[in-house]
Design a protein around this motif. Structure first.
Motif, PDB file in Angstrom:
ATOM      1  N   THR A 428     -34.867 -11.239 -11.573  1.00 13.61           N
ATOM      2  CA  THR A 428     -34.551 -12.084 -10.502  1.00 13.61           C
ATOM      3  C   THR A 428     -34.313 -11.116  -9.205  1.00 13.61           C
ATOM      4  O   THR A 428     -34.396  -9.870  -9.364  1.00 13.61           O
ATOM      5  CB  THR A 428     -33.095 -12.614 -10.852  1.00 13.61           C
ATOM      6  OG1 THR A 428     -32.840 -13.384  -9.564  1.00 13.61           O
ATOM      7  CG2 THR A 428     -32.051 -11.589 -10.878  1.00 13.61           C
ATOM      8  N   ASP A 429     -34.453 -11.829  -8.002  1.00 19.26           N
ATOM      9  CA  ASP A 429     -34.312 -11.067  -6.961  1.00 19.26           C
ATOM     10  C   ASP A 429     -33.092 -11.397  -6.102  1.00 19.26           C
ATOM     11  O   ASP A 429     -32.870 -11.147  -4.973  1.00 19.26           O
ATOM     12  CB  ASP A 429     -35.540 -11.229  -6.015  1.00 19.26           C
ATOM     13  CG  ASP A 429     -35.689 -12.856  -5.534  1.00 19.26           C
ATOM     14  OD1 ASP A 429     -34.957 -13.750  -6.175  1.00 19.26           O
ATOM     15  OD2 ASP A 429     -36.721 -13.006  -4.772  1.00 19.26           O
ATOM     16  N   LEU A 430     -32.106 -12.222  -6.874  1.00 22.89           N
ATOM     17  CA  LEU A 430     -30.817 -12.384  -6.258  1.00 22.89           C
ATOM     18  C   LEU A 430     -30.097 -11.289  -5.868  1.00 22.89           C
ATOM     19  O   LEU A 430     -30.055 -10.409  -6.626  1.00 22.89           O
ATOM     20  CB  LEU A 430     -29.937 -13.100  -7.353  1.00 22.89           C
ATOM     21  CG  LEU A 430     -30.425 -14.649  -7.713  1.00 22.89           C
ATOM     22  CD1 LEU A 430     -29.456 -15.119  -8.941  1.00 22.89           C
ATOM     23  CD2 LEU A 430     -29.945 -15.706  -6.404  1.00 22.89           C
ATOM     24  N   PRO A 431     -29.639 -11.122  -4.732  1.00 18.35           N
ATOM     25  CA  PRO A 431     -28.774  -9.883  -4.364  1.00 18.35           C
ATOM     26  C   PRO A 431     -27.483  -9.815  -4.956  1.00 18.35           C
ATOM     27  O   PRO A 431     -26.650 -10.715  -5.097  1.00 18.35           O
ATOM     28  CB  PRO A 431     -28.452 -10.303  -2.840  1.00 18.35           C
ATOM     29  CG  PRO A 431     -28.706 -11.499  -2.586  1.00 18.35           C
ATOM     30  CD  PRO A 431     -29.768 -12.134  -3.595  1.00 18.35           C
ATOM     31  N   GLN A 432     -27.121  -8.423  -5.507  1.00 12.58           N
ATOM     32  CA  GLN A 432     -25.784  -8.227  -6.244  1.00 12.58           C
ATOM     33  C   GLN A 432     -24.581  -8.771  -5.385  1.00 12.58           C
ATOM     34  O   GLN A 432     -23.636  -9.162  -5.811  1.00 12.58           O
ATOM     35  CB  GLN A 432     -25.745  -6.834  -6.508  1.00 12.58           C
ATOM     36  CG  GLN A 432     -24.653  -6.686  -7.365  1.00 12.58           C
ATOM     37  CD  GLN A 432     -24.596  -5.202  -7.820  1.00 12.58           C
ATOM     38  OE1 GLN A 432     -25.755  -4.388  -7.965  1.00 12.58           O
ATOM     39  NE2 GLN A 432     -23.549  -4.918  -8.703  1.00 12.58           N
ATOM     40  N   ASP A 433     -24.714  -8.792  -3.900  1.00 16.21           N
ATOM     41  CA  ASP A 433     -23.485  -8.957  -3.223  1.00 16.21           C
ATOM     42  C   ASP A 433     -23.340 -10.549  -3.097  1.00 16.21           C
ATOM     43  O   ASP A 433     -22.156 -11.038  -2.699  1.00 16.21           O
ATOM     44  CB  ASP A 433     -23.632  -8.473  -1.774  1.00 16.21           C
ATOM     45  CG  ASP A 433     -24.556  -9.081  -0.985  1.00 16.21           C
ATOM     46  OD1 ASP A 433     -25.396  -9.864  -1.457  1.00 16.21           O
ATOM     47  OD2 ASP A 433     -24.944  -8.656   0.243  1.00 16.21           O
ATOM     48  N   LYS A 434     -24.182 -11.294  -3.750  1.00 12.52           N
ATOM     49  CA  LYS A 434     -23.895 -12.899  -3.739  1.00 12.52           C
ATOM     50  C   LYS A 434     -23.283 -13.133  -4.894  1.00 12.52           C
ATOM     51  O   LYS A 434     -22.909 -14.327  -5.372  1.00 12.52           O
ATOM     52  CB  LYS A 434     -25.162 -13.464  -3.590  1.00 12.52           C
ATOM     53  CG  LYS A 434     -25.777 -13.527  -2.213  1.00 12.52           C
ATOM     54  CD  LYS A 434     -25.110 -14.433  -1.266  1.00 12.52           C
ATOM     55  CE  LYS A 434     -25.715 -14.622   0.011  1.00 12.52           C
ATOM     56  NZ  LYS A 434     -24.794 -15.320   0.978  1.00 12.52           N
ATOM     57  N   LEU A 435     -23.298 -12.094  -6.069  1.00  9.04           N
ATOM     58  CA  LEU A 435     -22.550 -12.575  -7.506  1.00  9.04           C
ATOM     59  C   LEU A 435     -21.461 -12.957  -7.320  1.00  9.04           C
ATOM     60  O   LEU A 435     -20.944 -14.242  -8.306  1.00  9.04           O
ATOM     61  CB  LEU A 435     -22.786 -11.168  -8.286  1.00  9.04           C
ATOM     62  CG  LEU A 435     -24.419 -10.923  -8.775  1.00  9.04           C
ATOM     63  CD1 LEU A 435     -23.938  -9.678  -9.830  1.00  9.04           C
ATOM     64  CD2 LEU A 435     -24.976 -12.178  -9.391  1.00  9.04           C
ATOM     65  N   ASP A 440     -18.301 -18.090  -8.602  1.00  2.00           N
ATOM     66  CA  ASP A 440     -17.443 -19.252  -8.319  1.00  2.00           C
ATOM     67  C   ASP A 440     -17.972 -20.534  -8.483  1.00  2.00           C
ATOM     68  O   ASP A 440     -17.273 -21.242  -8.965  1.00  2.00           O
ATOM     69  CB  ASP A 440     -16.645 -18.602  -6.988  1.00  2.00           C
ATOM     70  CG  ASP A 440     -15.369 -19.679  -6.521  1.00  2.00           C
ATOM     71  OD1 ASP A 440     -14.523 -19.868  -7.571  1.00  2.00           O
ATOM     72  OD2 ASP A 440     -15.505 -20.495  -5.667  1.00  2.00           O
ATOM     73  N   LEU A 441     -19.175 -20.450  -7.846  1.00  3.96           N
ATOM     74  CA  LEU A 441     -19.839 -21.676  -7.750  1.00  3.96           C
ATOM     75  C   LEU A 441     -20.136 -22.366  -9.326  1.00  3.96           C
ATOM     76  O   LEU A 441     -20.257 -23.675  -9.542  1.00  3.96           O
ATOM     77  CB  LEU A 441     -21.229 -21.713  -6.962  1.00  3.96           C
ATOM     78  CG  LEU A 441     -20.842 -21.504  -5.453  1.00  3.96           C
ATOM     79  CD1 LEU A 441     -22.327 -21.250  -4.757  1.00  3.96           C
ATOM     80  CD2 LEU A 441     -20.061 -22.725  -4.858  1.00  3.96           C
ATOM     81  N   MET A 442     -20.628 -21.278 -10.327  1.00  5.32           N
ATOM     82  CA  MET A 442     -20.953 -21.513 -11.514  1.00  5.32           C
ATOM     83  C   MET A 442     -19.740 -22.316 -12.287  1.00  5.32           C
ATOM     84  O   MET A 442     -19.830 -23.071 -12.856  1.00  5.32           O
ATOM     85  CB  MET A 442     -21.406 -20.256 -12.264  1.00  5.32           C
ATOM     86  CG  MET A 442     -21.970 -20.666 -13.657  1.00  5.32           C
ATOM     87  SD  MET A 442     -22.620 -19.477 -14.746  1.00  5.32           S
ATOM     88  CE  MET A 442     -20.919 -18.543 -14.936  1.00  5.32           C
ATOM     89  N   MET A 443     -18.492 -21.866 -11.950  1.00  3.35           N
ATOM     90  CA  MET A 443     -17.441 -22.400 -12.574  1.00  3.35           C
ATOM     91  C   MET A 443     -17.019 -23.762 -12.083  1.00  3.35           C
ATOM     92  O   MET A 443     -16.598 -24.381 -12.601  1.00  3.35           O
ATOM     93  CB  MET A 443     -16.188 -21.481 -12.510  1.00  3.35           C
ATOM     94  CG  MET A 443     -16.344 -20.125 -13.064  1.00  3.35           C
ATOM     95  SD  MET A 443     -16.163 -20.138 -14.559  1.00  3.35           S
ATOM     96  CE  MET A 443     -17.762 -19.812 -15.228  1.00  3.35           C
ATOM     97  N   LYS A 444     -17.206 -24.029 -10.663  1.00  7.02           N
ATOM     98  CA  LYS A 444     -17.273 -25.333 -10.272  1.00  7.02           C
ATOM     99  C   LYS A 444     -18.200 -26.227 -10.903  1.00  7.02           C
ATOM    100  O   LYS A 444     -18.087 -27.202 -11.188  1.00  7.02           O
ATOM    101  CB  LYS A 444     -17.269 -25.136  -8.604  1.00  7.02           C
ATOM    102  CG  LYS A 444     -16.210 -24.534  -8.055  1.00  7.02           C
ATOM    103  CD  LYS A 444     -16.523 -24.437  -6.316  1.00  7.02           C
ATOM    104  CE  LYS A 444     -15.431 -23.811  -5.739  1.00  7.02           C
ATOM    105  NZ  LYS A 444     -15.553 -23.943  -4.255  1.00  7.02           N
TER     106      LYS A 444
END
Length: 491
Positions: A428-435, A440-444
Motif C-alpha cells: 500500500t501507499d497509505l501514509p502512516q500518519d493517516k493510520l 477510528d473510521l474503521m471502528m465506525k
C-alpha cells in the motif's frame, strides 16, 4: 491464611529479639514456616517486590515494588486512553513516534519479566524450603514456577505482539504517498487483487474496486469495476493522456502498440502489460515517482483509469496478493458466507467444454458456511461455471465479511498471525500518519451497512460499451445523496 503469634520465651531461655514472623520467624516452628512461605509466595504473585520489602532485601524489594506500581499506572493510563482518548492512544502506537514507543514498550515488558524471575527466585530463598513441612517444600516452588510461567508467558507474548506491530508498520508503510486531506468528504482507496499463477505472462489485476470511506461518519461504499471494462477515459491530469509519453494516443491505446507478441487486450486489467511489460522503461517514464511512494507504474495507471471511470480522486491503493489471501482469512479465524450456488474448486478445464465434474478438485456447497482461507480463496476465484459479474459480487461479499471479522477481540487474540499475513498479503501507499484516523473510521464503519455499487449489466452498465456519464452519476448519488427539501407546510 493466618500466621501464629510468636511463642513466649520459656524461663531461663534467651529473650526473642524480634517479634515479626515474616522477617524473623522461629525457624524451628515448621507449621509457622509453612504459612509464612505461602504468604511470601502469594505476595510475590500479587504485588511483586512486596515479599522482599517485608522479609528480604529491602533495596531489591523497593525496586521491584516501584516497577510494579509503575506498570500498574501505565496500564491504567492506557486503559483510560482507550476508553476516553482512543485517537491519541492509536496515534502514539501507529503515528510518527510508533517505532520509539513500541520499542520502549517491548523493552519494558521483557525487562519486567526478567525482574519477576529474579524476585521469584529471591522469594523462594527467603522461604527457607528446608524449614517448611514436607508437602509445602515441593508445593511452594511448583506453584511459584507455574504462576511465573503463566504470567511470564503472557508478558512475553505481549512483547512479541509489540515486535510484530513494529515490523508490520515498517514493512507496510516504509514507503508511502503524500498525506492528503479527504476529497469531497471521502478517502477513496483503490483495492486491487492479483492472481499471478503459473502460466500467467504477468501479474494482472483481476479484482478491481474502489473503497470510499466517509471522513466524518466512516460509512463505506465499495464500487466494483469489471476487469474487462474497456474504452475508459483516464483522469484529466494522467500522463496516459500525453501521446509523447505514452507513444500513442490513449484513446486508441488498445491498438496503439506495435508489439504483436506482447499480447494485451482492451480490458482495464491489461494496463499492467500496456504500461510496464510492453515498455522498455517498465513504465518509469510515465510514473517516475511511483516506486519512491510505495507504488508501481501499472498501479498508478489503474488509479488514473479508475478516477476517469468514476469521476472521483483516488490518491491511495491497497494491493492484495491472492496467493496470500488464504493466510489472512485463516489468521482471522475464517469468515461466514452464505453461498447461493454450488461452485467448483480448481484451475479450470483442461480442454474446452469439459464438465466441471471431471476437473474440479472439490466443491463449495450452497448454504451458510464458515470458510477457511482455502475455501474463501476459491469462492473469490471460481469462474468456470459462472460469469465475471457473479465473481465480482462474491469478492465484494468477502471484502465485507473480512471487515466484519476485524473485531478488537480477533485482532488482540490473533494479532501475530494477522500481522504476519498482512505483510505478505498487502502492499500500500497509505501514509502512516493517516493510520490513527483510518483506524477510528474503521471502528465506525463496522457499525454501519456497507453500500455496494456494481458496474454490471444488471445496473445498466455494459462491459463493452459503458455509459461513463451514468457511472459517475451512480457514484455521486451513492456518495452524496440529495437531501430532501422541506415542503412549504414544514413536513
Amino acid at each position: 491464611m493466618t500466621l501464629a503469634a510468636p511463642r513466649a520465651a520459656e524461663p531461663g531461655a534467651r529473650p526473642l529479639i524480634e517479634t515479626r514472623p515474616l522477617r524473623n520467624p522461629d525457624a524451628a516452628d515448621a507449621p509457622l514456616m509453612g504459612r509464612r512461605g505461602w504468604w511470601l509466595v502469594v505476595l510475590n504473585v500479587l504485588i511483586p517486590g512486596s515479599a522482599q520489602v517485608l522479609a528480604g532485601n529491602r533495596r531489591l524489594g523497593r525496586f521491584g515494588l516501584g516497577a510494579t506500581l509503575a506498570g500498574w499506572l501505565l496500564l491504567i493510563a492506557a486503559a483510560g486512553m482507550a476508553l476516553f482518548a482512543r485517537p491519541a492512544l492509536v496515534w502514539l502506537f501507529t503515528g510518527p513516534l510508533s517505532w520509539i514507543m513500541l520499542t520502549l514498550v517491548q523493552v519494558l515488558l521483557l525487562g519486567y519479566v526478567v525482574l519477576w524471575v529474579v524476585l521469584t527466585i529471591d522469594t523462594l530463598r527467603q522461604v527457607r524450603l528446608v524449614k517448611v513441612p514436607q508437602i509445602s517444600r515441593w508445593a511452594l516452588p511448583v506453584a511459584s514456577i507455574l504462576v511465573l510461567a503463566l504470567v511470564g508467558s503472557g508478558t512475553v507474548y505481549a512483547s512479541t505482539v509489540v515486535a510484530s506491530s513494529r515490523g508490520a508498520l515498517t514493512s507496510l508503510f516504509g514507503s508511502s504517498g503524500p498525506s492528503l486531506p479527504p476529497s469531497e468528504g471521502y478517502y477513496n482507496i483503490l483495492l486491487l487483487g492479483a492472481d499471478s499463477g503459473d502460466g500467467r505472462d504477468s501479474m494482472r489485476f483481476d479484482s478491481i474496486s474502489v473503497v470510499s470511506v466517509n471522513a466524518d461518519t466512516g460509512a463505506v461504499t465499495i464500487t466494483g469495476i469489471p476487469r474487462d471494462m474497456r474504452n475508459f477515459p483516464f483522469a484529466e491530469d494522467s500522463p496516459m493522456r500525453d501521446p509523447d509519453l505514452v507513444g500513442y494516443d490513449y484513446r486508441n491505446y488498445f491498438e496503439g502498440h506495435d508489439d504483436l507478441e506482447c499480447g494485451w487486450g482492451p480490458g482495464i486489467n491489461q494496463l499492467t502489460n500496456a504500461v510496464q511489460v510492453c515498455r522498455e522503461d517498465n513504465g518509469v517514464g510515465l510514473y517516475p515517482d511511483a516506486a519512491q511512494q510505495g507504488s508501481t507504474p501499472e498501479i498508478e495507471a489503474t488509479k488514473d483509469a479508475a478516477e476517469g471511470i468514476l469521476g472521483i480522486e483516488i490518491p491511495y491503493h491497497v494491493f492484495v496478493d491472492m496467493h496470500a489471501f488464504a493466510a489472512m482469512i485463516d489468521a482471522l479465524g475464517g469468515v461466514d458466507i452464505t453461498v447461493k450456488e454450488r461452485l467448483p474448486k480448481g484451475g479450470g478445464p483442461a480442454y474446452p467444454n469439459q464438465p466441471a465434474a471431471e476437473w474440479a478438485t472439490g466443491w463449495i456447497e450452497p448454504g451458510e458456511q464458515h470458510m477457511n482461507g482455502d475455501t474463501a480463496q476459491w469462492y473469490a476465484r471460481s469462474r468456470y461455471t459462472t460469469d465475471d459479474f457473479d465473481r465480482m459480487k462474491r469478492q465484494r461479499e468477502l471484502q465485507v465479511a473480512i471487515l466484519r471479522q476485524f473485531t478488537p477481540q480477533t485482532v488482540v487474540t490473533r494479532f501475530n498471525e494477522i500481522a504476519a499475513a498482512g505483510t505478505e498479503l498487502v502492499q500500500t501507499d497509505l501514509p502512516q500518519d493517516k493510520l490513527p484516523e483510518f483506524f477510528d473510521l474503521m471502528m465506525k464503519a463496522k457499525e454501519q451497512q456497507v453500500t455496494e455499487i456494481e458496474l454490471t449489466p444488471d445496473n445498466g452498465i455494459l462491459e463493452k460499451d459503458p455509459d461513463y456519464d451514468l457511472v459517475r452519476e451512480m457514484v455521486q448519488q451513492a456518495l452524496h445523496p440529495p437531501t430532501e427539501t422541506p415542503a412549504p407546510d414544514g413536513s
